[in-house]
Design an enzyme around this catalytic site. Structure first.
Site, PDB file in Angstrom:
ATOM      1  N   ARG A  78       0.851  -1.190   0.000  1.00 11.55           N
ATOM      2  CA  ARG A  78       0.000   0.000   0.000  1.00 11.55           C
ATOM      3  C   ARG A  78       0.890   1.244   0.000  1.00 11.55           C
ATOM      4  O   ARG A  78       2.008   1.222   0.508  1.00 11.55           O
ATOM      5  CB  ARG A  78      -0.905   0.005   1.234  1.00 11.55           C
ATOM      6  CG  ARG A  78      -1.828  -1.203   1.335  1.00 11.55           C
ATOM      7  CD  ARG A  78      -2.561  -1.234   2.662  1.00 11.55           C
ATOM      8  NE  ARG A  78      -3.445  -2.393   2.754  1.00 11.55           N
ATOM      9  CZ  ARG A  78      -3.087  -3.580   3.246  1.00 11.55           C
ATOM     10  NH1 ARG A  78      -1.844  -3.760   3.703  1.00 11.55           N
ATOM     11  NH2 ARG A  78      -3.943  -4.582   3.305  1.00 11.55           N
ATOM     12  N   LYS A  89      -1.922  -3.367   7.883  1.00 16.72           N
ATOM     13  CA  LYS A  89      -3.086  -3.111   8.724  1.00 16.72           C
ATOM     14  C   LYS A  89      -3.070  -4.007   9.952  1.00 16.72           C
ATOM     15  O   LYS A  89      -2.714  -5.179   9.868  1.00 16.72           O
ATOM     16  CB  LYS A  89      -4.369  -3.338   7.930  1.00 16.72           C
ATOM     17  CG  LYS A  89      -4.602  -2.298   6.834  1.00 16.72           C
ATOM     18  CD  LYS A  89      -5.931  -2.520   6.151  1.00 16.72           C
ATOM     19  CE  LYS A  89      -6.202  -1.437   5.113  1.00 16.72           C
ATOM     20  NZ  LYS A  89      -7.504  -1.636   4.436  1.00 16.72           N
ATOM     21  N   HIS A 115      -3.884   3.236  -5.193  1.00 21.89           N
ATOM     22  CA  HIS A 115      -3.619   1.799  -5.201  1.00 21.89           C
ATOM     23  C   HIS A 115      -3.418   1.236  -6.608  1.00 21.89           C
ATOM     24  O   HIS A 115      -3.375   0.022  -6.787  1.00 21.89           O
ATOM     25  CB  HIS A 115      -4.776   1.044  -4.535  1.00 21.89           C
ATOM     26  CG  HIS A 115      -4.664   0.992  -3.044  1.00 21.89           C
ATOM     27  ND1 HIS A 115      -3.483   1.174  -2.367  1.00 21.89           N
ATOM     28  CD2 HIS A 115      -5.614   0.764  -2.095  1.00 21.89           C
ATOM     29  CE1 HIS A 115      -3.704   1.058  -1.062  1.00 21.89           C
ATOM     30  NE2 HIS A 115      -4.976   0.817  -0.873  1.00 21.89           N
ATOM     31  N   ARG A 158      -0.607  -1.177  -6.949  1.00 18.51           N
ATOM     32  CA  ARG A 158      -0.912  -2.369  -6.145  1.00 18.51           C
ATOM     33  C   ARG A 158      -1.852  -3.281  -6.918  1.00 18.51           C
ATOM     34  O   ARG A 158      -1.676  -4.499  -6.962  1.00 18.51           O
ATOM     35  CB  ARG A 158      -1.532  -1.932  -4.824  1.00 18.51           C
ATOM     36  CG  ARG A 158      -1.943  -3.069  -3.872  1.00 18.51           C
ATOM     37  CD  ARG A 158      -2.341  -2.447  -2.542  1.00 18.51           C
ATOM     38  NE  ARG A 158      -3.071  -3.342  -1.672  1.00 18.51           N
ATOM     39  CZ  ARG A 158      -2.518  -4.212  -0.821  1.00 18.51           C
ATOM     40  NH1 ARG A 158      -1.196  -4.331  -0.785  1.00 18.51           N
ATOM     41  NH2 ARG A 158      -3.250  -4.956  -0.027  1.00 18.51           N
ATOM     42  N   HIS A 210      -3.576  -9.497   2.606  1.00 18.57           N
ATOM     43  CA  HIS A 210      -5.020  -9.600   2.813  1.00 18.57           C
ATOM     44  C   HIS A 210      -5.320 -10.644   3.882  1.00 18.57           C
ATOM     45  O   HIS A 210      -4.768 -11.741   3.859  1.00 18.57           O
ATOM     46  CB  HIS A 210      -5.731 -10.011   1.511  1.00 18.57           C
ATOM     47  CG  HIS A 210      -5.833  -8.912   0.514  1.00 18.57           C
ATOM     48  ND1 HIS A 210      -6.076  -9.127  -0.828  1.00 18.57           N
ATOM     49  CD2 HIS A 210      -5.725  -7.561   0.660  1.00 18.57           C
ATOM     50  CE1 HIS A 210      -6.117  -7.971  -1.457  1.00 18.57           C
ATOM     51  NE2 HIS A 210      -5.915  -7.007  -0.588  1.00 18.57           N
ATOM     52  N   TYR A 221      -9.171  -9.813  -7.938  1.00 19.37           N
ATOM     53  CA  TYR A 221      -8.172  -9.680  -9.007  1.00 19.37           C
ATOM     54  C   TYR A 221      -8.284 -10.787 -10.041  1.00 19.37           C
ATOM     55  O   TYR A 221      -7.839 -10.618 -11.172  1.00 19.37           O
ATOM     56  CB  TYR A 221      -6.767  -9.636  -8.396  1.00 19.37           C
ATOM     57  CG  TYR A 221      -6.550  -8.397  -7.582  1.00 19.37           C
ATOM     58  CD1 TYR A 221      -6.452  -7.146  -8.180  1.00 19.37           C
ATOM     59  CD2 TYR A 221      -6.482  -8.463  -6.193  1.00 19.37           C
ATOM     60  CE1 TYR A 221      -6.281  -6.000  -7.431  1.00 19.37           C
ATOM     61  CE2 TYR A 221      -6.306  -7.317  -5.427  1.00 19.37           C
ATOM     62  CZ  TYR A 221      -6.213  -6.094  -6.056  1.00 19.37           C
ATOM     63  OH  TYR A 221      -6.052  -4.958  -5.309  1.00 19.37           O
TER      64      TYR A 221
END
Length: 302
Positions: A153, A177, A248, A251, A274, A283
């Protein structure tokens, strides 16, 4: 147990427990707090508290907030319903309530929104846009190369300390995160550009100053997310890229191009950081749409 506890205390306890359990971003927690404060206000006007609310109250609240007069987007309504469900699951687990009035709530079906990405040719043009004869251009080239090579990110990129970079092993230690750490390979090309930046441009930009940040500005300060976003948009103009960009974009390109070249979805999930595989699955749809587009454009019966 249904002790008399004020709604604001209930909300605060829930958000504290949610943050400890899931490490949600502060923006999401703030949105949940706003949603639940609105629910508490809605209930109070009807003489009901969070602890005594019934399914009909919650349905009325979501119906009112998602009405055309309220002008709310379906995604906002879905988030609000999620906040309500999580709250009442917490209240049951903490034994504030014996039942879950949110169990049968309906959530609006969200249209699948595919992320904007770039073709490999467009990525090459973007990466080649900085003037590498200048210190800032060399820094920008290294940032773009690392971003595309790792899929991190933008916030993870600009906050990256120099010590989390292992150029000998071509690995970067990313803290994402929820303070979750992952090791991501960067490849030889990004490795080489980073080495050039660290050897030449970074010392020149620091001009004797000391910084823990890998990427620094002309004043020797750490790069910010907003500043780098402006940099990407400027280079997109230089590269004549007309595809709408977001912070993003690289990414998304990283993930899509890996899948296009046969990477396993679980590997891409780990590289992106993730928590759930369904977040990464978007994706696969992007890759399929790209293949369909190429087939339509180039097949004689497309």
């Amino acid at each position: 147990m249904n002790e008399a506890v004020a709604d604001d205390v209930i909300i605060a306890r829930f958000l504290d427990a949610l943050w400890l359990a899931s490490g949600l971003a502060q923006a999401t927690l703030s949105a949940y707090r706003n949603d639940l404060n609105q629910l508490a206000f809605f209930l109070a006007k009807r003489g009901v508290s969070l602890l005594n609310a019934q399914a009909a109250h919650l349905e009325k609240f979501l119906e009112k907030e998602s009405s055309s007069e309220a002008g709310q987007h379906a995604r906002t309504t879905a988030r609000r319903a999620s906040a309500v469900r999580r709250l009442y699951r917490f209240l049951m687990a903490a034994r504030y309530r014996a039942d879950d009035p949110s169990a049968q709530l309906e959530t609006p079906k969200l249209p699948q929104k595919l992320p904007q990405t770039l073709s490999e040719k467009e990525v090459d043009a973007l990466l080649n846009a900085p003037c590498i004869e200048e210190d800032l251009g060399l820094r920008d080239r290294a940032m773009l190369e690392l971003l595309y090579a790792t899929g991190m990110r933008v916030s993870e990129l600009v906050e990256l300390p120099l010590l989390r970079l292992n150029l000998n092993a071509a690995i970067v230690r990313v803290v994402g995160k929820g303070d979750k750490e992952r090791l991501v390979p960067m490849g030889e090309v990004a490795q080489q550009w980073l080495q050039r930046y660290i050897d030449a441009a970074r010392p020149a930009l620091l001009d004797g100053a000391v910084s823990n940040a890998l990427f620094v500005t002309r004043r020797g300060a750490a790069m910010t997310r907003q500043a780098f976003w402006h940099i990407i948009k400027r280079y997109a103009l230089v590269a004549a890229i007309r595809t709408p960009l977001s912070p993003h974009t690289l990414r998304h390109a990283f993930a899509t191009h890996l899948l296009n070249h046969g990477a396993d979805l679980r590997v891409v999930q780990l590289l992106l950081g993730h928590a759930a595989i369904n977040t990464t699955q978007i994706y696969t749809h992007v890759a399929k749409e790209r293949l369909k587009s190429l087939h339509t454009r180039h097949h004689p019966r497309g």
